[in-house]
Structure formats: C-alpha cells, structure tokens
Write an enzyme that holds these catalytic residues in place. Sequence first.
Site, short mmCIF file in Angstrom:
data_model
loop_
_atom_site.label_atom_id
_atom_site.label_comp_id
_atom_site.label_asym_id
_atom_site.label_seq_id
_atom_site.Cartn_x
_atom_site.Cartn_y
_atom_site.Cartn_z
N ASP B 126 -36.42 58.47 -8.53
CA ASP B 126 -35.27 58.22 -9.39
C ASP B 126 -34.00 58.72 -8.69
O ASP B 126 -33.97 59.83 -8.17
CB ASP B 126 -35.48 58.95 -10.73
CG ASP B 126 -34.53 58.47 -11.81
OD1 ASP B 126 -34.04 57.32 -11.71
OD2 ASP B 126 -34.28 59.24 -12.74
N HIS B 133 -21.29 59.50 -13.75
CA HIS B 133 -22.37 60.32 -14.34
C HIS B 133 -22.44 61.68 -13.64
O HIS B 133 -22.56 62.72 -14.29
CB HIS B 133 -23.69 59.57 -14.21
CG HIS B 133 -24.91 60.34 -14.59
ND1 HIS B 133 -25.15 60.78 -15.88
CD2 HIS B 133 -25.97 60.76 -13.85
CE1 HIS B 133 -26.31 61.42 -15.92
NE2 HIS B 133 -26.82 61.44 -14.70
N GLU B 197 -31.51 58.32 -20.93
CA GLU B 197 -30.64 57.95 -19.82
C GLU B 197 -30.74 56.44 -19.62
O GLU B 197 -31.86 55.91 -19.50
CB GLU B 197 -31.00 58.70 -18.53
CG GLU B 197 -30.64 60.17 -18.60
CD GLU B 197 -30.68 60.90 -17.26
OE1 GLU B 197 -30.01 61.93 -17.14
OE2 GLU B 197 -31.40 60.45 -16.35
N GLU B 199 -30.71 53.41 -17.50
CA GLU B 199 -30.91 53.10 -16.09
C GLU B 199 -31.51 51.70 -15.96
O GLU B 199 -31.96 51.10 -16.93
CB GLU B 199 -31.91 54.08 -15.44
CG GLU B 199 -31.52 55.53 -15.55
CD GLU B 199 -32.34 56.42 -14.61
OE1 GLU B 199 -32.96 55.90 -13.65
OE2 GLU B 199 -32.34 57.64 -14.84
N ASP B 231 -34.84 56.93 -18.87
CA ASP B 231 -35.33 58.19 -18.29
C ASP B 231 -35.11 59.29 -19.32
O ASP B 231 -34.20 60.11 -19.21
CB ASP B 231 -34.54 58.45 -17.00
CG ASP B 231 -34.96 59.73 -16.31
OD1 ASP B 231 -36.10 60.16 -16.54
OD2 ASP B 231 -34.15 60.28 -15.54
N ARG B 235 -32.75 68.27 -21.99
CA ARG B 235 -31.68 69.01 -21.31
C ARG B 235 -31.89 70.52 -21.31
O ARG B 235 -31.42 71.20 -20.41
CB ARG B 235 -30.33 68.69 -21.94
CG ARG B 235 -29.95 67.23 -21.89
CD ARG B 235 -29.92 66.68 -20.48
NE ARG B 235 -29.57 65.26 -20.47
CZ ARG B 235 -29.73 64.47 -19.41
NH1 ARG B 235 -30.24 64.94 -18.28
NH2 ARG B 235 -29.39 63.20 -19.48
N GLN B 238 -34.50 71.12 -18.66
CA GLN B 238 -33.85 70.87 -17.37
C GLN B 238 -32.97 72.05 -16.95
O GLN B 238 -32.98 72.47 -15.79
CB GLN B 238 -33.02 69.59 -17.44
CG GLN B 238 -32.47 69.16 -16.09
CD GLN B 238 -31.81 67.78 -16.14
OE1 GLN B 238 -31.60 67.21 -17.20
NE2 GLN B 238 -31.50 67.24 -14.97
N LYS B 251 -38.23 65.67 -17.22
CA LYS B 251 -38.29 64.22 -17.10
C LYS B 251 -39.73 63.69 -17.19
O LYS B 251 -39.93 62.49 -17.41
CB LYS B 251 -37.76 63.80 -15.71
CG LYS B 251 -36.39 64.35 -15.36
CD LYS B 251 -35.29 63.52 -16.01
CE LYS B 251 -33.94 63.88 -15.44
NZ LYS B 251 -32.90 62.96 -15.93
N THR B 255 -41.02 58.08 -19.44
CA THR B 255 -40.02 57.19 -18.84
C THR B 255 -40.40 55.80 -19.29
O THR B 255 -41.44 55.28 -18.89
CB THR B 255 -40.08 57.28 -17.29
OG1 THR B 255 -39.93 58.65 -16.90
CG2 THR B 255 -38.99 56.43 -16.65
N GLU B 363 -23.57 63.53 -21.42
CA GLU B 363 -22.20 63.18 -21.08
C GLU B 363 -21.39 62.83 -22.32
O GLU B 363 -20.26 63.30 -22.50
CB GLU B 363 -22.18 61.94 -20.18
CG GLU B 363 -22.79 62.11 -18.82
CD GLU B 363 -22.77 60.78 -18.09
OE1 GLU B 363 -23.86 60.14 -18.05
OE2 GLU B 363 -21.73 60.37 -17.57
#
Lengths: 416, 416
Positions: B126, B133, B197, B199, B231, B235, B238, B251, B255, B363
């Site tokens: 990935d 971003h 996410e 993607e 994805d 957080r 992470q 992650k 997915t 974000e």
Amino acid sequence: MGFQVTIPEGSPFTLHNIPFGVISTDANPEPHCATAIGDYALDLPSYFHSKASDDKCFAPLSCEAIHDIFNQPSLNAFAALPSATRTAIRAHLIDAIQNSTVPGLCLISLFRVRMHLPMRIGGYSDFFCSLEHCQNCSSMTGGVAPNFFHAPSVYNGRVSSIIPSPQPVRRPKGVTYDTGKGSGNPVYGASKKLDFELEMGYFVSEPIAHGETMSIDDAREHIFGFVLLNDWSSRDIQAFEMNPLGPFHSKGFGTSISPWVVTLDALAPFACEPKHDHSAVEFEHLRWKEREVGTFDVELTASLVREQKRYQVTKSNLRWLYWSPYQQLAHHASAGCGLGTGDLLGSGTISGEREGELGCLFEATQGGEKPIRFEDGTSLGYLEDHDEVVLEGWCGEGEARIGFGECTGVLLPASK
Amino acid sequence: MGFQVTIPEGSPFTLHNIPFGVISTDANPEPHCATAIGDYALDLPSYFHSKASDDKCFAPLSCEAIHDIFNQPSLNAFAALPSATRTAIRAHLIDAIQNSTVPGLCLISLFRVRMHLPMRIGGYSDFFCSLEHCQNCSSMTGGVAPNFFHAPSVYNGRVSSIIPSPQPVRRPKGVTYDTGKGSGNPVYGASKKLDFELEMGYFVSEPIAHGETMSIDDAREHIFGFVLLNDWSSRDIQAFEMNPLGPFHSKGFGTSISPWVVTLDALAPFACEPKHDHSAVEFEHLRWKEREVGTFDVELTASLVREQKRYQVTKSNLRWLYWSPYQQLAHHASAGCGLGTGDLLGSGTISGEREGELGCLFEATQGGEKPIRFEDGTSLGYLEDHDEVVLEGWCGEGEARIGFGECTGVLLPASK
C-alpha cells in the site's frame, strides 16, 4: 528388512530431530516432502507408498492418505493435521529408522537433493523484539520507542522475498541518500551497505481465522516448527525509506531460510525460561502461564565465508529475545488479522549484550564505522560481493543434540 | 440467437466496461470467473463451454482452453495471458453481447450471485502518495518526510486482511494509549478511532521475476486492472504502533475491495495527465515518457450510510495522486523484490486540496477533533458501530461512462 542408517558424528539430523522439508531429485523432479536423517533425505511419499497396504496406519488416516499429504510441493497439508497426528507420524518415523524398516530406496543422499521452500507462505511478518538489538540500532530508528516495552513490535515483510538456503542473493539497487544515511542527495544505484540479520523463523500450523484472537496458552498448537532466518538488509536503502512507513525495499530483495523445519516436538526438550524477566507484563494476552518453558534454548551463530575462509561473526541465543515467539504470535493474533497454515513469522534479529553477540553488522560495526578485525587481519565492515553468510542453530549436548542445518547464501554483485 | 441484454440507465457495467470478477451461485457454488453487463453476471465458463465446438476461438487457444482458464476460483490464469489475448477476449464479449449471441442460460441476475476475491493474491503493498493526504496526516507521521518528494513511499500490507465488498468488517481490538494518541498509558481493548481510507487498488498481470526491475514504459503490460479499495484504519492503534516500523495491526484487520476488476482496456479512454507537475523527477525509473496519459481520470466518492440515510463524505480523483500508479509500480519493482500475477497494490489515500475532498476521517475531522456536520444535523467524527462506508468510482460522461460498482462494508461491533 530395510536400510540401516548410520548417523555421522556432528550431524544436525539425529533421531531426536526428524525435521520436515521439501525436496526434488533428478529421478523425481516434482517437489515433495521428506525428512532428514544423518546424511540422507527420507522420501516420505515413497515411504508411505511402500506401506500403503497397511491400512491401520494413523487412524483415521490410511497410509495412502498420508502418502497424498506428503506427495505435495509444500508441507502445508501436513502442518494442518492435528498436532497429535503429526506427533504420532514423527514417532513412527523415529521407530522405523531405529528398527531399520525403511526401504533403502526411500533414502537419498542429501548431496543429491535440491531443497525448496518448505511451505506455501501466505503471509510473512518480521518482529523487532531483541532489546539489545533495538538499543544498538536506535541511531537508525530514533531511539528505543516506548511501545517496545509494552508489546512486540512487528511489520509486514514481503512473501516474494523468501528463498531457501543455499540460494544466492543479489545485491539490490535502490534509492539512497549519497551519504548512505538518513539525509543527503538522493541517488539510485547498488546498495553500498549490505548487512545480514541473525534471526529464527517459525511457521503457523493450525490457522487463526480472520477476526479471531488466540490465547497464549494455545500458542503451541498454532506453531508447526522453526527454521533459521537471515533477513538480508540494505542499510542505506533503509535509512532513506524508514520514515514514516518502516522497512520495504531494504528488506524485500531477499530473506533466506534454512529448508528443514524443526518441529515443536523436537524442540520440546530444550524449552526454557527467557532471559528477560518481564513477568509484570501489562497485557493478559502476553502473559506466560509457564514462564519456565516460555521459550527455547537454541544456540545460534553467524559466520562469514570469504575466499574459502570461515570467520565466526556472532553467537546468540533464541532465549535472549525480550518477547518470546509465543508472545509474538499471541500479539500478532490480538487484533484479528488472521493467520493461515504456512504463514511465516520472523523472530527479529537476536542480539546479546557483548561484543561477539551482536546479530547484524550495523550493530557489530557501529553503522560500518568500526569494521570487525579477525585474527588473520581480514576486515569486515558491510558485506562485499561474493561474501557468504552462514547461520547455524543447535540445541543441547552430546547424544541428545539436534541442529537446524545451515542457512547459507552468497551475495552476488548487483545487476548491471 | 441468444439473449438481448438491456443496460439500465446509470449502470456502471456498460458495453464499454466488461470488468472481470469471481462469482458463485446456489446452482454453481464453486467460485468461477464472470463479467458483469448491466444487471447481469455473464458466466464465462458456461459461455465458452457453449462455444467449445468453435475451435478457431482465440488461436492458439481453443474455446475449451479459455473455458478452463475461466473455470477457476480466481482470475490469475486469465490475467497471466498476453495482454493482446485478453484484449481480444474482451472485444469478443462486447461483440457477442451487442449481437445478442450470448445464450440466456449464461446470464445470471447480479442479485443471485455471491462475489469472491477476484484474484489469488500473493503480496499486497500500500502506497502513501497523495501530497495533500501526507500533509494533512503530518501530525501522525511527524511531518512530510523529505523522501516523499523523491520516490513513492510504500509499506507491505497483509494479504489476509483483504476482503471483497460487501463483506462486513469487525472493529478490532488492539493496544493503544489511553489518550488515543502517540503517548499515554497503554491499554488493550476495542479501537475507538475507526476510519476509512478512499483508495484504488490494481492487480499485477505479467509477473516481474525476483531480482528483476521494470521500465516505466512497460508498466501497462504489468497491470491487469483496477478496483476501489477501502483501507479501513484504526487511528488509535496506529498512533501506538507507528514508530518505528510503520502500520501493522492498525490496517491488518480489514481491507475491502470492489469485486469487479476494471481492465486497462476499459480505462484507456480515460487516460490523462496527472494533476501534479513533477516532470523534473530525478530518477529515470520514475520518469514518464508520455506525461499526457500518465494516469487516469477516475472520479471517486466516499459516502456514509447511517440509519438508512446516505451522506457523501468526500469526493476525489485518481489523477490527484502525486505519484501515479505507473510510477508506483516502477518504484516497487526497482529494488528487485519480484511481483507475481495477482499481487495487489494500493494507491494510498487520495485527497484533494479542499474541504469535501479529504480521503479519510483523520484528515476531514482533524484527528476527530472537528466532526463533520451534515445538513440534517448528523455528526460524523470517527465511525460508529453499524456505520456503512460506500466507495464509488466513475469515468467519463453520457454513453461512454463506466463505473467500478460499489466497494461497501458495514462496521460490526468489536467481539466480546
């Protein structure tokens, strides 16, 4: 009456071992499963075919079913059997070898076999779990992160990088800074800081479903066995790419493993207490119930072979890890990522406290600044083209001793 | 004469698309390959079986051989065919649908099919390639690293995490700091900061051997097609684990990908210039020869479905990436890691410059601090249990329009 196998002094593959691997030969070029005994590979499909009329075998499995399980290019089907069945098959093989009931045709000189990857590997993760290694590498990783002490640190590796010893490894090209460190002008070319890492790897047997977790008390049921693992590393590519996503190209060009998987049954007599006492571990899922058998006493060495001379670079021991393989596996499973039969987990580099016990050249040469000087004057900074790195692993003493065989690979020059 | 397919207004699966996927049905529960047209799946083994007497087919392949290629639980054998053969098969299918020569028995309502992973995936990587971003996430990653501007940043993901839409995802448990940020007291429990996410993903067709590299001019030959990719990210996990090895458990729990692979042939009319001008790129292996067709114009949206109401959270576009998929693939291959047919590469989250164009909640809500308020008063910070996230992707306008279908998944509560 079959063949009587004599086991040479110093063989890693004694009757106490019975490791499993995947071989092919000129006569039988399709990869299939085998065990190693002394200087021989015992062809397991042939052996169980020779017994196919014996329908008792390992009830409920017939010998024909076991033949089919071993007549495959990976050990996955075998590793997926209940551990009691695997234990019984191993005990049977020990008995057959000891009583010379293995037909001579099933035994092939190890010089005549090609070794393949032992498992079909669906996922590969590599840990960062030696406190000494972490401390010594802190210049590259920005200090020992506080999370190190709470749970095993781990990243995803690349399955395509995994190769069986003695396959050579090619020095990679990649993007680095011209300084070889974490800043400078970016350049693309052959890596100049090629390193090895002394690790062990272990394969998953019983899978853990996606979304499920695993109790550390059950970890033994989910580990098939161990191999030696050389996590070849490019330190200049790593310095470029490490922040913020971790290692990628610096590790992805080659990861060598020893081709014979030493089972948990063979390792059981060498279960021992880990070196690091962190019984006050915070998390239930990482807490040992039986600390005194929480890891294994495996003596490890890494040696350099250059111009046909062999130099021991380091010695280490699996039990020196801060987080044991059982804890690693429990933590890996703790967030529900799922683990399949054949998944490979790398222990991470295993270092000790002293000179001569550091698991990679980045540590042992202080980032390449202080090359190792051997007695004959040979100097080792990072690896040179055509250098060979040999890992070995041994357990126990005297009659009961078992070994992993060699995990070896020659470093080829970068492609033009 | 076969069945005449009517393609409803607004269908992503027009005659200009012809995506490939893997389906099963009650009548044929073994997963096998199909294409989608309008509201139907076209069962490809059945179709080529119906033509098996036509031995011209796609010389040197007979229709029976093509039947065998599609009568498998993945598209890998098809993707491994030369691109000219795949192009010819796609053109044939368009022709057959247009001329109503497809037997009605080969067409199954999409409501009656179960979708499976389209490929047997050997490796999953990935990227982190959207400048916007990266800038918006800099609080979590310690600022935009200088390496971002020199080459595409990438990490290894976990293959076992990949699931086909609409399979639900379970909120993971894991180790976090009690603050939910990068320091505090470590605790183990259900993640409190669950994010998506936005993607795209793309699959490798022609493999790149271990140790080999790839010229960016050849990138098209190595990409089979694209899917949407969510994805899912935790957080708080992470923030705990990110330093120094990058994302792992945050992650690895799920997915999602859209199940129909849209081929490069279908995307060709939508090739376009990337938004970011970095033609002064330093490295040969990342330099476009044809900048004007260096990426694709794919309009993307991510929406929230909560209590049966749908809210658009973000819109974005593949062409906004700083490093295009071709550059990503060339860089991935540049260090010799090897790429196999079926390997999946994630584009990384794709964000734009403005509010309403941010590719994840981290974000869009400034780390959860400023929830999004929709017109009806509904508030979205991080995801709540039972929230559904729906990604969509569309190319072009009017008659020529094609779509990816939905990539959707419901967030289930953490296990007890």
